[in-house]
Design a protein around this motif. Structure first.
Motif, PDB file in Angstrom:
ATOM      1  N   ASN A 270     -18.674  25.449   2.599  1.00 42.43           N
ATOM      2  CA  ASN A 270     -18.647  25.032   1.199  1.00 42.43           C
ATOM      3  C   ASN A 270     -18.250  23.571   1.010  1.00 42.43           C
ATOM      4  N   HIS A 271     -18.000  22.842   2.093  1.00 45.83           N
ATOM      5  CA  HIS A 271     -17.569  21.451   1.990  1.00 45.83           C
ATOM      6  C   HIS A 271     -18.278  20.599   3.042  1.00 45.83           C
ATOM      7  N   GLU A 272     -19.070  19.678   2.582  1.00 46.46           N
ATOM      8  CA  GLU A 272     -19.725  18.737   3.481  1.00 46.46           C
ATOM      9  C   GLU A 272     -18.877  17.467   3.490  1.00 46.46           C
ATOM     10  N   LEU A 273     -18.072  17.313   4.522  1.00 49.35           N
ATOM     11  CA  LEU A 273     -17.119  16.209   4.583  1.00 49.35           C
ATOM     12  C   LEU A 273     -17.785  14.990   5.211  1.00 49.35           C
ATOM     13  N   LEU A 274     -18.189  14.070   4.347  1.00 50.94           N
ATOM     14  CA  LEU A 274     -18.927  12.879   4.764  1.00 50.94           C
ATOM     15  C   LEU A 274     -18.355  11.660   4.054  1.00 50.94           C
ATOM     16  N   GLU A 275     -18.865  10.483   4.424  1.00 49.23           N
ATOM     17  CA  GLU A 275     -18.551   9.298   3.642  1.00 49.23           C
ATOM     18  C   GLU A 275     -19.097   9.474   2.231  1.00 49.23           C
ATOM     19  N   ASN A 276     -18.390   8.914   1.263  1.00 45.88           N
ATOM     20  CA  ASN A 276     -18.775   9.014  -0.152  1.00 45.88           C
ATOM     21  C   ASN A 276     -18.817  10.474  -0.630  1.00 45.88           C
ATOM     22  N   HIS A 277     -17.925  11.282  -0.086  1.00 42.98           N
ATOM     23  CA  HIS A 277     -17.825  12.687  -0.466  1.00 42.98           C
ATOM     24  C   HIS A 277     -17.353  12.803  -1.924  1.00 42.98           C
ATOM     25  N   PRO A 278     -17.539  13.967  -2.546  1.00 43.32           N
ATOM     26  CA  PRO A 278     -17.162  14.129  -3.957  1.00 43.32           C
ATOM     27  C   PRO A 278     -15.772  14.708  -4.180  1.00 43.32           C
ATOM     28  N   TYR A 279     -14.982  14.919  -3.123  1.00 49.66           N
ATOM     29  CA  TYR A 279     -13.738  15.667  -3.245  1.00 49.66           C
ATOM     30  C   TYR A 279     -12.540  14.746  -3.487  1.00 49.66           C
ATOM     31  N   ILE A 280     -11.460  15.359  -3.975  1.00 48.41           N
ATOM     32  CA  ILE A 280     -10.204  14.630  -4.190  1.00 48.41           C
ATOM     33  C   ILE A 280      -9.066  15.515  -3.692  1.00 48.41           C
ATOM     34  N   PHE A 281      -8.280  14.982  -2.770  1.00 44.26           N
ATOM     35  CA  PHE A 281      -7.161  15.721  -2.189  1.00 44.26           C
ATOM     36  C   PHE A 281      -5.908  14.849  -2.207  1.00 44.26           C
ATOM     37  N   GLY A 282      -4.856  15.352  -2.823  1.00 36.79           N
ATOM     38  CA  GLY A 282      -3.602  14.606  -2.846  1.00 36.79           C
ATOM     39  C   GLY A 282      -2.976  14.459  -1.475  1.00 36.79           C
ATOM     40  N   ALA A 283      -3.382  15.298  -0.511  1.00 34.83           N
ATOM     41  CA  ALA A 283      -2.824  15.239   0.836  1.00 34.83           C
ATOM     42  C   ALA A 283      -3.399  14.095   1.657  1.00 34.83           C
ATOM     43  N   ASN A 284      -4.382  13.398   1.111  1.00 31.49           N
ATOM     44  CA  ASN A 284      -4.976  12.269   1.833  1.00 31.49           C
ATOM     45  C   ASN A 284      -5.468  11.241   0.820  1.00 31.49           C
ATOM     46  N   MET A 285      -4.546  10.434   0.355  1.00 34.56           N
ATOM     47  CA  MET A 285      -4.869   9.443  -0.666  1.00 34.56           C
ATOM     48  C   MET A 285      -3.998   8.211  -0.467  1.00 34.56           C
ATOM     49  N   GLY A 286      -4.549   7.045  -0.779  1.00 32.76           N
ATOM     50  CA  GLY A 286      -3.770   5.817  -0.693  1.00 32.76           C
ATOM     51  C   GLY A 286      -4.138   4.886  -1.825  1.00 32.76           C
ATOM     52  N   LEU A 287      -3.160   4.119  -2.299  1.00 32.88           N
ATOM     53  CA  LEU A 287      -3.408   3.198  -3.398  1.00 32.88           C
ATOM     54  C   LEU A 287      -2.659   1.894  -3.193  1.00 32.88           C
ATOM     55  N   ARG A 288      -3.278   0.831  -3.663  1.00 29.00           N
ATOM     56  CA  ARG A 288      -2.570  -0.435  -3.761  1.00 29.00           C
ATOM     57  C   ARG A 288      -1.516  -0.280  -4.854  1.00 29.00           C
TER      58      ARG A 288
ATOM     59  N   TRP B 227       0.852  -1.197   0.000  1.00 30.23           N
ATOM     60  CA  TRP B 227       0.000   0.000   0.000  1.00 30.23           C
ATOM     61  C   TRP B 227       0.882   1.239   0.000  1.00 30.23           C
ATOM     62  N   VAL B 228       0.484   2.228  -0.811  1.00 30.53           N
ATOM     63  CA  VAL B 228       1.212   3.489  -0.913  1.00 30.53           C
ATOM     64  C   VAL B 228       0.278   4.614  -0.472  1.00 30.53           C
ATOM     65  N   ALA B 229       0.660   5.327   0.575  1.00 32.28           N
ATOM     66  CA  ALA B 229      -0.146   6.431   1.092  1.00 32.28           C
ATOM     67  C   ALA B 229       0.533   7.760   0.764  1.00 32.28           C
ATOM     68  N   PHE B 230      -0.254   8.722   0.319  1.00 34.92           N
ATOM     69  CA  PHE B 230       0.269  10.040  -0.028  1.00 34.92           C
ATOM     70  C   PHE B 230      -0.276  11.101   0.927  1.00 34.92           C
ATOM     71  N   THR B 231       0.598  11.991   1.357  1.00 38.91           N
ATOM     72  CA  THR B 231       0.161  13.213   2.016  1.00 38.91           C
ATOM     73  C   THR B 231       1.091  14.326   1.562  1.00 38.91           C
ATOM     74  N   ASP B 232       0.883  15.545   2.095  1.00 43.46           N
ATOM     75  CA  ASP B 232       1.689  16.693   1.687  1.00 43.46           C
ATOM     76  C   ASP B 232       2.505  17.216   2.861  1.00 43.46           C
ATOM     77  N   ALA B 233       3.567  17.918   2.561  1.00 46.21           N
ATOM     78  CA  ALA B 233       4.523  18.344   3.584  1.00 46.21           C
ATOM     79  C   ALA B 233       3.965  19.400   4.525  1.00 46.21           C
ATOM     80  N   ASP B 234       2.895  20.091   4.141  1.00 46.10           N
ATOM     81  CA  ASP B 234       2.301  21.098   5.023  1.00 46.10           C
ATOM     82  C   ASP B 234       1.067  20.558   5.739  1.00 46.10           C
ATOM     83  N   SER B 235       0.926  19.230   5.763  1.00 46.07           N
ATOM     84  CA  SER B 235      -0.249  18.600   6.348  1.00 46.07           C
ATOM     85  C   SER B 235       0.064  17.910   7.666  1.00 46.07           C
ATOM     86  N   ARG B 236      -0.990  17.605   8.410  1.00 46.89           N
ATOM     87  CA  ARG B 236      -0.893  16.853   9.651  1.00 46.89           C
ATOM     88  C   ARG B 236      -1.918  15.720   9.581  1.00 46.89           C
ATOM     89  N   VAL B 237      -1.440  14.495   9.657  1.00 48.23           N
ATOM     90  CA  VAL B 237      -2.340  13.346   9.589  1.00 48.23           C
ATOM     91  C   VAL B 237      -2.768  12.974  10.997  1.00 48.23           C
TER      92      VAL B 237
END
Length: 236
Positions: free
Chosen positions: A156-174, A105-115
């Motif tokens: 302006n952002h309803e952060l829920l399950e099945n949200h419509p947004y895409i952020f490189g600071a919080n992404m993971g891929l096989r 698994w490869v997880a991506f975040t950004d250098a100005d972020s806090r997980v």
């Protein structure tokens, strides 16, 4: 089952934020270990065309934490930096019998972020259900913005399950999904949306979740034209 995990953090002139990011990732890795997760972890910081103290700070941090790897590139492209990081991770991992890219698994975040502390465990838990791509949520770090901007963001952002947004600071891929799409698209901006499009084209399973929300800088002068800071300026 995920047996190996690489966290990839591209960084371009992030001397003010990179250590805070690394500390949050380390806390998340420690939390995962405390919950009994036994897969091998490595964190790769890709210092991309840095002209400030970012590289020195990360190198010093890596000298004290053996699971932190620092790489350098001069691509000046977040897409290329992410791609360079995960490819280096795969090339230097010695997979054993029974392991393949589907177990990485490869997880991506950004250098100005806090997980959050449970960031890694959430990624791995969803990967265990067969998810090929996790698309998480992001919100501005409250200490980096005015209360008015934070309120405008959430209005302006309803952060829920099945949200419509895409952020490189919080992404993971096989890793097998990354291989199938030919790696991270080499874009200066928008590589995160291109990743999701590519996973969909390849028939991968995508999960959009708010279970591991990442907080990121609300600075209005960012490192990438058209990135998160550009959107925040529009909100103001």
């Amino acid at each position: 089952m995920i047996t190996r995990l690489g966290v990839i953090i591209p960084a371009h002139n992030e001397e003010e934020d990179i250590l805070g990011c690394l500390e949050s990732v380390k806390r998340s890795l420690s939390y995962a270990a405390e919950t009994g997760i036994t897969c091998r972890f490595r964190v790769l910081v890709v210092a991309d065309a840095c002209t400030d103290a970012t590289l020195d700070l990360v190198a010093d941090y890596a000298a004290r934490h053996l699971d932190i790897i620092v790489l350098t590139t001069s691509s000046q492209s977040v897409g290329r930096a992410r791609d360079f990081g995960w490819r280096h991770f795969m090339e230097t991992e010695e997979l054993t019998t029974g392991e393949d890219s589907g177990s990485v698994w490869v997880a991506f975040t950004d250098a100005d972020s806090r997980v959050p502390d449970h960031w890694i465990t959430t990624h791995l838990d969803l990967a265990a259900t067969g998810v090929d791509c996790l698309v998480g949520t992001v919100a501005p770090r409250p200490e980096t913005a005015s209360a008015e901007l934070i309120a405008t963001w959430h209005a302006n952002h309803e952060l829920l399950e099945n949200h419509p947004y895409i952020f490189g600071a919080n992404m993971g891929l096989r890793a097998s999904a990354l291989e199938a799409m030919g790696g991270v698209p080499p874009l200066v901006c928008g590589e995160d949306a291109a990743i999701v499009d590519a996973v969909q084209r390849e028939g991968g399973r995508i999960r959009r979740t708010d279970d591991c929300r990442v907080l990121t800088s609300a600075r209005l002068s960012g490192r990438t034209r058209g990135g998160f800071s550009s959107y925040l300026r529009q909100l103001t």
